[in-house]
Design an enzyme around this catalytic site. Structure first.
Site, PDB file in Angstrom:
ATOM      1  N   GLU A 120       0.715  -1.241  -0.006  1.00  0.00           N
ATOM      2  CA  GLU A 120       0.113  -0.196  -0.143  1.00  0.00           C
ATOM      3  C   GLU A 120       0.890   1.377   0.088  1.00  0.00           C
ATOM      4  O   GLU A 120       0.373   2.119   0.014  1.00  0.00           O
ATOM      5  CB  GLU A 120      -0.796   0.197   1.191  1.00  0.00           C
ATOM      6  N   ARG A 158      20.322   7.894 -21.329  1.00  0.00           N
ATOM      7  CA  ARG A 158      20.443   8.206 -22.557  1.00  0.00           C
ATOM      8  C   ARG A 158      20.832   9.597 -23.057  1.00  0.00           C
ATOM      9  O   ARG A 158      21.195   9.857 -24.079  1.00  0.00           O
ATOM     10  CB  ARG A 158      19.175   7.503 -23.542  1.00  0.00           C
ATOM     11  N   ASP A 173      14.781  13.913 -30.796  1.00  0.00           N
ATOM     12  CA  ASP A 173      13.442  13.104 -30.005  1.00  0.00           C
ATOM     13  C   ASP A 173      12.497  13.997 -29.713  1.00  0.00           C
ATOM     14  O   ASP A 173      12.873  15.315 -29.488  1.00  0.00           O
ATOM     15  CB  ASP A 173      14.289  12.372 -28.762  1.00  0.00           C
TER      16      ASP A 173
HETATM   17  N1  SAM Z   1      -1.677   2.783  -2.164  1.00  0.00           N
HETATM   18  C1  SAM Z   1      -1.132   3.537  -3.147  1.00  0.00           C
HETATM   19  C2  SAM Z   1      -1.943   4.575  -4.082  1.00  0.00           C
HETATM   20  O1  SAM Z   1      -3.074   4.216  -4.307  1.00  0.00           O
HETATM   21  O2  SAM Z   1      -1.367   5.721  -4.272  1.00  0.00           O
HETATM   22  C3  SAM Z   1      -0.583   2.769  -4.435  1.00  0.00           C
HETATM   23  C4  SAM Z   1       0.652   1.775  -4.001  1.00  0.00           C
HETATM   24  S1  SAM Z   1       1.429   0.800  -5.361  1.00  0.00           S
HETATM   25  C5  SAM Z   1       0.519  -0.468  -5.173  1.00  0.00           C
HETATM   26  C6  SAM Z   1       2.983   0.155  -4.601  1.00  0.00           C
HETATM   27  C7  SAM Z   1       4.208   1.291  -4.888  1.00  0.00           C
HETATM   28  O3  SAM Z   1       4.200   1.277  -6.298  1.00  0.00           O
HETATM   29  C8  SAM Z   1       3.951   2.695  -4.452  1.00  0.00           C
HETATM   30  O4  SAM Z   1       4.301   3.045  -3.184  1.00  0.00           O
HETATM   31  C9  SAM Z   1       5.094   3.235  -5.328  1.00  0.00           C
HETATM   32  O5  SAM Z   1       6.450   3.392  -5.043  1.00  0.00           O
HETATM   33  C10 SAM Z   1       4.650   2.561  -6.723  1.00  0.00           C
HETATM   34  N2  SAM Z   1       3.875   3.168  -7.799  1.00  0.00           N
HETATM   35  C11 SAM Z   1       2.700   2.775  -8.054  1.00  0.00           C
HETATM   36  N3  SAM Z   1       2.255   3.584  -8.955  1.00  0.00           N
HETATM   37  C12 SAM Z   1       3.106   4.333  -9.349  1.00  0.00           C
HETATM   38  C13 SAM Z   1       3.317   5.215 -10.217  1.00  0.00           C
HETATM   39  N4  SAM Z   1       2.104   5.783 -11.064  1.00  0.00           N
HETATM   40  N5  SAM Z   1       4.474   5.985 -10.262  1.00  0.00           N
HETATM   41  C14 SAM Z   1       5.492   5.842  -9.584  1.00  0.00           C
HETATM   42  N6  SAM Z   1       5.337   4.880  -8.642  1.00  0.00           N
HETATM   43  C15 SAM Z   1       4.493   4.008  -8.679  1.00  0.00           C
END
Ligand code: SAM
Length: 259
Positions: A120, A158, A173
């Protein structure tokens, strides 16, 4: 430039660091990457790094203490090896969505400590105490921050001098602000005829000015159709010539015309 990545799954990075552009940047020492697992800093037989959320609800939350001990070890090791002090970045859907201007800034920086969340997310007290920037890859939810960390590392790698085979290639790009910030034009290669489709005539003309104008118009038309805000930004930055403006005016009047 050195990035220290804090992740429960360091093995995900191994193939990424031995292929293509990231391998070249990594092996040349242009982008150094060190991997750290918070589980190595957890106590108890099970080396537990997560626990249930206070208040109830689904999922698990990464605990502040193993992350803190891991981060402090990163700092200590960086200090011993003479690496610069760098900001701490957390990948999170609640962060600022990453764009090319951000990547350019990171690619000219000393690096960062990159934290990959899981489950989470992280105990908010850790975030409030240590995190300087939160970066999102977009408005969707990944299972972990590792793919987001690899996306940033790849984009940064890159842009390092000497990493791409053709130095000019990233200049053309999409989103290159030093050029015009517009989308890239379409590309074609051999054969000239493929399944009844021909390469656009302009590209076969051999006339350099003609080819450059065709590419410019393709960039303008594609940006106008897909991302009109990029046209406005290019206009405000003074990147559009009188002939660009005439082309765009004609395109807006005749949206179905073939650029
Ligand atoms: N409960 C969080 C929410 O709804 O905002 C989502 C947690 S997600 C299942 C687990 C982890 O994936 C996060 O703590 C983050 O580090 C990463 N993560 C998920 N979506 C992301 C995104 N769009 N960009 C960057 N990191 C992401």
């Amino acid at each position: 430039m050195r990035f220290d990545v804090i992740t429960l799954f360091p093995e995900l990075f191994a193939p990424f660091l031995v292929c293509g552009v990231t391998r070249r940047a990594y092996e040349a020492g242009l982008v150094e990457v060190r991997l750290w697992n918070p589980r190595d800093f957890a106590s108890g037989n099970y080396r537990r790094v997560d626990d249930r959320p206070f208040g109830g609800g689904p999922g698990m939350v990464l605990m502040a203490e193993p992350l803190t001990l891991c981060l402090e070890s990163v700092w200590a090791e960086r200090a011993v090896s003479g690496a610069a002090a760098v900001p701490t970045v957390l990948f999170s859907p609640v962060g600022q969505v990453l764009n090319h201007a951000d990547v350019e800034r990171w690619s000219a920086s000393s690096g960062a400590v990159l934290i990959c969340g899981r489950y989470e997310g992280l105990d908010q007290r850790f975030i409030d105490t240590f995190v300087d920037h939160q970066i999102s890859l977009g408005d969707f939810v990944l299972s972990g921050g590792e793919i987001a960390a690899m996306a940033l590392l790849d984009a940064v790698a890159r842009l390092q001098p000497g990493v791409l085979n053709d130095e000019g290639s990233h200049q053309m790009d999409s989103f290159n602000l030093a050029l015009d910030g517009l989308l890239d034009c379409p590309h074609y290669t051999r054969p000239e005829a493929w399944r009844d489709q021909l390469v656009p005539q302009a590209l076969m003309s051999g006339n350099h000015a003609h080819i450059e104008r065709w590419r410019r118009e393709q960039r303008l038309a594609l940006s106008q159709r897909q991302r009109p805000e990029l046209i406005q930004q290019a206009r405000l930055a003074g990147h559009l010539s009188a002939s660009d403006e005439a082309f765009l005016a004609d395109l807006i009047e005749n949206p179905e015309r073939d650029a």
